[in-house]
Design an enzyme around this catalytic site. Structure first.
Site, PDB file in Angstrom:
ATOM      1  N   GLU A 163      32.454  32.951  49.845  1.00 57.37           N
ATOM      2  CA  GLU A 163      33.828  33.282  50.241  1.00 57.37           C
ATOM      3  C   GLU A 163      33.839  33.765  51.678  1.00 57.37           C
ATOM      4  O   GLU A 163      33.017  34.594  52.069  1.00 57.37           O
ATOM      5  CB  GLU A 163      34.425  34.407  49.369  1.00 57.37           C
ATOM      6  CG  GLU A 163      34.714  34.008  47.947  1.00 57.37           C
ATOM      7  CD  GLU A 163      35.374  35.119  47.120  1.00 57.37           C
ATOM      8  OE1 GLU A 163      36.002  36.019  47.724  1.00 57.37           O
ATOM      9  OE2 GLU A 163      35.251  35.076  45.895  1.00 57.37           O
ATOM     10  N   GLU A 213      30.986  39.266  42.327  1.00 58.17           N
ATOM     11  CA  GLU A 213      31.130  40.574  42.959  1.00 58.17           C
ATOM     12  C   GLU A 213      30.983  41.765  42.025  1.00 58.17           C
ATOM     13  O   GLU A 213      31.772  42.721  42.100  1.00 58.17           O
ATOM     14  CB  GLU A 213      32.468  40.650  43.705  1.00 58.17           C
ATOM     15  CG  GLU A 213      32.560  39.677  44.856  1.00 58.17           C
ATOM     16  CD  GLU A 213      33.716  39.984  45.811  1.00 58.17           C
ATOM     17  OE1 GLU A 213      34.587  40.794  45.454  1.00 58.17           O
ATOM     18  OE2 GLU A 213      33.717  39.417  46.917  1.00 58.17           O
ATOM     19  N   ASP A 254      41.215  39.810  41.326  1.00 56.64           N
ATOM     20  CA  ASP A 254      42.341  39.509  42.203  1.00 56.64           C
ATOM     21  C   ASP A 254      43.028  38.192  41.840  1.00 56.64           C
ATOM     22  O   ASP A 254      43.223  37.333  42.683  1.00 56.64           O
ATOM     23  CB  ASP A 254      41.794  39.468  43.642  1.00 56.64           C
ATOM     24  CG  ASP A 254      42.870  39.284  44.695  1.00 56.64           C
ATOM     25  OD1 ASP A 254      43.977  39.802  44.500  1.00 56.64           O
ATOM     26  OD2 ASP A 254      42.588  38.615  45.703  1.00 56.64           O
ATOM     27  N   TYR A 314      33.964  39.175  54.553  1.00 53.46           N
ATOM     28  CA  TYR A 314      35.312  39.245  55.138  1.00 53.46           C
ATOM     29  C   TYR A 314      35.343  40.032  56.440  1.00 53.46           C
ATOM     30  O   TYR A 314      36.335  40.687  56.746  1.00 53.46           O
ATOM     31  CB  TYR A 314      36.279  39.852  54.102  1.00 53.46           C
ATOM     32  CG  TYR A 314      36.556  38.889  52.958  1.00 53.46           C
ATOM     33  CD1 TYR A 314      37.526  37.897  53.072  1.00 53.46           C
ATOM     34  CD2 TYR A 314      35.816  38.946  51.779  1.00 53.46           C
ATOM     35  CE1 TYR A 314      37.769  36.997  52.045  1.00 53.46           C
ATOM     36  CE2 TYR A 314      36.045  38.052  50.736  1.00 53.46           C
ATOM     37  CZ  TYR A 314      37.023  37.078  50.876  1.00 53.46           C
ATOM     38  OH  TYR A 314      37.261  36.184  49.864  1.00 53.46           O
TER      39      TYR A 314
HETATM   40  C1  BDP Z   1      36.887  38.787  46.799  1.00 51.08           C
HETATM   41  C2  BDP Z   1      37.073  38.202  45.424  1.00 51.08           C
HETATM   42  C3  BDP Z   1      38.269  37.269  45.327  1.00 51.08           C
HETATM   43  C4  BDP Z   1      39.433  37.830  46.105  1.00 51.08           C
HETATM   44  C5  BDP Z   1      39.030  37.891  47.567  1.00 51.08           C
HETATM   45  C6  BDP Z   1      40.141  38.420  48.474  1.00 51.08           C
HETATM   46  O1  BDP Z   1      35.914  37.565  44.965  1.00 51.08           O
HETATM   47  O2  BDP Z   1      38.596  37.075  43.973  1.00 51.08           O
HETATM   48  O3  BDP Z   1      40.596  37.086  45.933  1.00 51.08           O
HETATM   49  O4  BDP Z   1      37.920  38.737  47.710  1.00 51.08           O
HETATM   50  O5  BDP Z   1      40.175  39.620  48.707  1.00 51.08           O
HETATM   51  O6  BDP Z   1      36.741  40.155  46.617  1.00 51.08           O
HETATM   52  O7  BDP Z   1      40.962  37.635  48.908  1.00 51.08           O
END
Ligand code: BDP
Length: 596
Positions: A506, A415, A163, A470
């Site tokens: 993240e 990932e 991404d 997330y």
């Molecule tokens: C994760 C990735 C990252 C993406 C992020 C996203 O590690 O590179 O930018 O999610 O979705 O999958 O913002």
């Protein structure tokens, strides 16, 4: 691999600036040997920078394949008795370097340096034609991997599952430098301490050895005073009353290595290092035997116009913002960052999780591109050639960064699929390789939601659990109450099953700077702040969580797609580095009382 350096026995010339630039649209440059004459072009391109956004030209931005850089370079006449080298800090993703007609270096892997001894191809006191061909193609044989398609309209198109935009070009500096024929080729420093006494285990590799050399080493403190000395290619030195390298306090020593022959100095090189230890104990991450809690971000080398090009001014600004927000660390998501960044982190006591460019190795993400049902560990995706490149990526990262005190943890992938059959066979040798190359630092990989505590087959191979989550964004969208429950439940399972330190590498929500809402409205500044706040409450309740890295430090450019609006907007700062409400929230937590 040692960086170029000015010393009493070495000289360096920086080759950054404007180059003649030509896009190899029809893929003819290598066969027609464009290095043999002046490039037919009126374009000029700056080094360092990504070329994509510099020209107002869609075809150049979207080009898939080779581009060429060329410039005439003068070799000082004083370098007659020296070996002459050229070094590129990176060429993304593949570089071929020509001196006049001859190919002198080729390298694949877009974020690590390479060099060549060009003494036999140049004449001190005269000029040579430097041509550099750079290829941006990603395939099953590259890290990161990608595929090249031909669109219905007949255009070659680069696809990839990571991404961030596939910026290309010469992103970092180019150097011409001299060394003596017999020279310090490599230095490895491993440090420790016992009470007030620091220990420095060092090893020196000499190139062009005559077999008669004597190696003298000295440790110089930050004021240049000698605090220890020794002799020989390997040994242990002791530093009395040592000043430790600590998070927030980047105290550095130099190991000065001098090669003598017949009582004469032949070569001298100064390797900066810091004295610190890293250790995992139970679910704690210890730096200098003290528990360390990571605060900060996954970042990107990404700026308006220059893309992934290094700029010292923009780098200093990014570090200033890290300090302002109270971050003590960052991850080099998703590739090795420029050597200047690593040096700066060393000097300023910023802790780094150092990552290879192994990203986008997960067929689950192919679903976004309408390719459901694909397998990751398969002939047409992550195969033996990918594994060979991945091994090389790890070797080159450790070789480049092993002496940086700021680096406390290797991240060998971001990932990847870690539950499909094939994942364990793929990662077991890579984890072992990383440990063999560097037994002093913990090793991990960063995983996504599908690699649950139950489903994954690799987490026992690693020292630390690095999780990207997330909840509240991609799932439980707009429902932070539910997200809080599932997040806590999952983290407790990891804690129970593995009893290892957990770093949340993240967590974040896309946010349009300036969009406000009274409600739990995704994309609003309020939602991003509430989202982060919720995660922090959970982290504070789970003992094994030893770090929080928000995704992302700043908004960044991505390939086009319906879930991105001119890029990824999960930054705490905008792409031009203005704080969103989230940045203020983080600042309160990380500089104030409320954190862990
Ligand atoms: C994760 C990735 C990252 C993406 C992020 C996203 O590690 O590179 O930018 O999610 O979705 O999958 O913002």
């Amino acid at each position: 691999m040692l960086k170029q350096q000015n010393s009493p026995t070495r000289e360096i010339i920086n080759l950054d600036g404007l180059y003649h630039f030509k896009v190899d649209t029809d893929r003819r440059g290598l066969t027609e040997q464009w290095q043999r004459s002046r490039l037919e072009t009126t374009l000029e391109m700056a080094v360092p920078a990504s070329y994509n956004d510099v020209f107002a030209n869609k075809a150049i931005r979207d080009h898939v394949g080779w581009v060429w850089y060329q410039q005439d370079i003068h070799v000082p006449r004083g370098w007659k008795d020296e070996r002459i080298h050229i070094r590129l800090e990176s060429a993304t993703h593949e570089g071929r370097v020509f001196v006049n007609d001859a190919l002198v270096a080729e390298h694949s892997g877009g974020y690590t340096p390479f060099s060549a001894d060009i003494t036999d191809h140049v004449e001190p006191g005269s000029t040579f034609r430097l041509s550099i061909a750079v290829n941006n193609e990603l395939t099953q044989e590259t890290i990161p991997p990608g595929t090249i398609n031909v669109t219905a309209a007949g255009r070659r198109e680069q696809r990839y599952l990571h991404d961030f935009y596939n910026y290309a070009g010469i992103h970092r500096s180019i150097w011409l430098y001299s060394t003596p024929a017999m020279r310090v080729e490599d230095i490895t420093v491993v440090t420790g301490f016992e009470g007030p006494t620091g220990s420095v285990d060092y090893r020196v590799d000499v190139a062009g050895s005559t077999g008669r050399e004597q190696i003298l080493v000295k440790v110089l403190d930050a004021l240049g005073e000698e605090v220890a000395a020794g002799e020989g290619a390997e040994g242990r030195l002791s530093i009395p009353n040592v000043n430790l390298w600590k998070p927030g306090q980047g105290y550095l020593y130099d190991l000065e290595v001098a090669v003598h022959e017949n009582g004469q100095l032949v070569d001298v090189y100064r390797q900066p290092f810091g004295v610190r230890t890293v250790e995992i104990r139970g679910a704690q991450f210890l730096i200098n035997s003290e528990p360390f809690y990571f605060t900060g971000f996954g970042m990107h080398e990404d700026h308006v116009t220059i893309g992934k090009g290094h700029s010292s001014a923009l780098m200093v600004n990014d570090f200033q913002l890290l300090e302002w927000v109270g971050a003590n660390s960052f991850r080099t998501s998703h590739y090795p960052y420029s050597e200047e960044v690593m040096d700066f982190a060393d000097r300023h006591g910023i802790v780094v999780i150092d990552e290879t460019a192994a990203v986008g190795m997960n067929a689950a993400f192919a679903g976004f591109f309408g390719e459901g049902g694909k397998k990751t560990y398969a002939e047409d995706f992550v195969n033996d050639a990918t594994a060979a490149s991945h091994r090389r990526a790890i070797q080159e990262l450790v070789a480049r960064d092993k002496n940086h005190p700021s680096v406390v943890l290797w991240s060998i992938a971001n990932e990847p699929d870690i539950s499909e059959a094939g994942a364990r066979d793929y990662f077991l040798p890579l984890a072992a390789l990383t440990r063999e190359l560097d037994p002093t630092r913990p090793v991990g990989l960063v995983s996504e939601l599908r690699g649950t505590p139950e489903a994954n087959t690799v987490s026992d191979l690693f020292d630390v659990l690095m999780l990207n989550r997330y909840y509240g964004w991609y799932t439980q969208t707009g429902d932070l109450e539910s997200a809080e429950l599932v997040l806590e439940e999952e983290l407790l399972k990891w804690q129970e099953k593995y009893a290892k330190p957990i770093i949340i590498t993240e967590y974040g929500a896309d946010t349009m700077s300036g969009l406000h809402s009274l409600y739990d409205q995704p994309w609003s500044e309020e939602y991003q702040a509430a989202f982060l706040d919720m995660y922090h409450r959970v982290f504070d309740r789970v003992d094994a969580v030893v770090g929080e890295h928000v995704w992302n430090f700043a908004d960044f450019q991505t390939s086009k797609g319906i879930i991105r609006v001119d890029g990824n907007k999960k930054g705490a700062f905008t792409r031009d580095r203005r704080p969103k409400a989230a940045a203020h929230l983080l600042r309160r937590r990380w500089t104030g009382e409320s954190g862990k």
